[in-house]
Structure formats: structure tokens, C-alpha cells
Design an enzyme around this catalytic site. Structure first.
Site, PDB file in Angstrom:
ATOM      1  N   SER A   1       0.838  -1.188   0.000  1.00  0.00           N
ATOM      2  CA  SER A   1       0.000   0.000   0.000  1.00  0.00           C
ATOM      3  C   SER A   1       0.884   1.254   0.000  1.00  0.00           C
ATOM      4  CB  SER A   1      -0.953  -0.039   1.205  1.00  0.00           C
ATOM      5  OG  SER A   1      -1.909   0.990   1.140  1.00  0.00           O
ATOM      6  N   MET A   2       0.728   2.158   0.954  1.00  0.00           N
ATOM      7  CA  MET A   2       1.573   3.357   0.989  1.00  0.00           C
ATOM      8  C   MET A   2       3.043   2.984   1.042  1.00  0.00           C
ATOM      9  SD  MET A   2       1.624   6.569   3.691  1.00  0.00           S
ATOM     10  CE  MET A   2       2.834   5.893   4.831  1.00  0.00           C
TER      11      MET A   2
END
Length: 250
Positions: A73-74
Site C-alpha cells: 500500500s503506501m
């Protein structure tokens, strides 16, 4: 190097560290504002976060063999930006493995960081990546929400340099039911490197290190491989497949 998702922490990768020992050294990134760094101000800029990660890891980044980068994700974006900084100094990771994140060039209009606390918690529940017991504990929520909001602010406002590329193979993992990244958004990683790109489409959501063995086995059967493709064991499998670690048994 393992870089956590938004709202995540280094402990997110404890199952991975346990599964990869003793033949693979794991360096998990702990962002400011959580757990043992909860007294520090959370960061709201991906570029500044990548600068600090790069400087903190510099001694490890110049060693041979070079580390493999995995980010979920991030964390995939943070890992990419650290690899970009390595390239500026003539270095490169063995491989970059973005999981569950669209390419830096693919932007969406997102405003989660502007929502009130209830809206922020609703989004976290939707993603099903956080222990719901934490979300039901008001005292715990007050402790973790500032860091969570900072993460959303950082990734939702992130704009990567148009010419930023990495000089290593890229293995992009995307799930066939992951609403956070489409196959087209994952394929756009091709514009961010000068080496090969492979984009396996995995069943469900990709490579969540905290997933149970039973769920991983079911995913492997659906994929028709007999190989556990997600979770900690899945990460070991993929690192071996791309040649980032030895194929000898642990």
C-alpha cells in the site's frame, strides 16, 4: 527492506520476519508517530519520509548483496522513492516489490485525510487491515488516529516526479478483488523502471503478511498452483522466484 502500509507499523511484518529467519535478514521500517516512536510527530510528506528512510538505511544500502524492497500500500510508494534516491547515487535494490498500490503516475481524487474521525475509522474498517478491537477502543483510537490521518494525508497528496525511475526489476502484486488498484494502474509501473516488470494477479488482496496459513492455503488452491502465494510464506516464495534470495531450504 519492508515498508508498511498506511496506518501500519513495523510490527505489521513480525510474521514475515519470523518466516524468513534465519537465512534472510529483515529490516522493517517504523514510521514516526507509532508504537516505540509514538512520541515523534507523524510525517505527512512521502518525499521527506523517503529521505529519512534512505539516510537511516544508507549503511545497509551500500552493502553486497543489495537488499530487496517490499512495500505494501503506501509502503510501496515509500519503497519506490527510496529506490529513486539510491539510483541518484549509482545504487539499486535487488528488486522492488510494490504490493497493493498503483503506480506513482496513477492518481485518484481522494479525501480520506479530510474526513472526521468517524469517517476515518469507517475507511479503515472497509479496508479490513486493522484489528477491529483497536477500532472499538476509544483510548487506543485517540492514540493511533493522528498517525493514520498523517499517512492518508501523505499518500493522498503525493505527486511523484514525472521522470523518477528505478534501476532494478519490478514485481508488482495486485489482487483480483483489490479495489485500491486496478490491473491498468498496476501495469503503469512499467513506466517507472529500465528493467523487467512482472505483474502477477493474485486471488483476493495481495501479500498481506498477517494473513493466516489457512486463508493462504485456500488462496493457493484457487490459484491452482499448490504454492502459498500470499502472507509471509508467499513473500519468501516470490523473493526466491525473482532471485533475491537463495533457493536453498531455510
Amino acid at each position: 527492506m519492508l515498508s508498511a502500509r498506511r496506518s501500519g507499523s513495523a510490527s505489521f511484518f513480525h510474521p514475515v520476519s519470523s518466516a524468513l529467519r534465519p537465512d534472510i535478514e529483515v529490516l522493517a521500517i517504523q514510521y514516526p508517530g507509532r508504537q516505540d516512536r509514538r512520541g515523534e510527530t507523524p510525517m505527512t510528506d512521502i518525499g521527506e519520509l523517503a529521505d529519512r528512510v534512505f539516510e537511516a538505511l544508507r549503511p545497509q544500502l551500500v552493502r553486497e548483496p543489495r537488499p530487496a524492497f517490499f512495500g505494501h500500500s503506501m509502503g510501496a510508494t515509500v519503497a519506490f522513492e527510496v529506490a529513486v534516491r539510491m539510483r541518484r547515487e549509482g545504487l539499486a535494490p535487488t528488486v522492488l516489490i510494490p504490493s497493493g498500490r498503483r503506480a506513482p503516475s496513477e492518481r485518484r481524487s481522494e479525501d480520506v485525510h479530510l474526513r472526521d474521525d468517524a469517517g476515518l475509522v469507517a475507511e479503515i474498517r472497509k479496508l479490513s487491515g486493522t484489528d477491529t478491537r483497536l477500532l472499538d477502543d476509544e483510548e487506543m483510537l485517540s492514540a493511533i488516529l493522528p498517525a493514520v490521518r498523517a499517512d492518508y494525508r501523505a499518500i493522498e497528496r503525493y505527486v511523484g516526479a514525472a521522470d523518477a525511475v528505478v534501476d532494478c526489476p519490478v514485481e508488482v502484486f495486485v489482487g483480483d478483488t483489490d479495489e485500491q488498484v486496478t490491473l491498468q494502474e498496476a501495469d503503469a509501473w512499467r513506466r517507472r523502471h529500465h528493467r523487467r516488470l512482472r505483474r502477477p494477479c493474485l486471488p483476493g488482496r495481495p501479500l498481506l503478511p498477517h494473513r493466516s496459513r489457512r486463508r493462504d492455503d485456500r488462496a493457493a488452491r484457487r490459484h491452482g498452483t499448490g504454492v502459498r502465494l500470499t502472507g509471509a510464506a508467499g513473500l519468501r516464495y516470490w523473493l526466491r522466484r525473482v532471485g533475491a534470495v537463495s533457493r536453498s531450504p531455510p
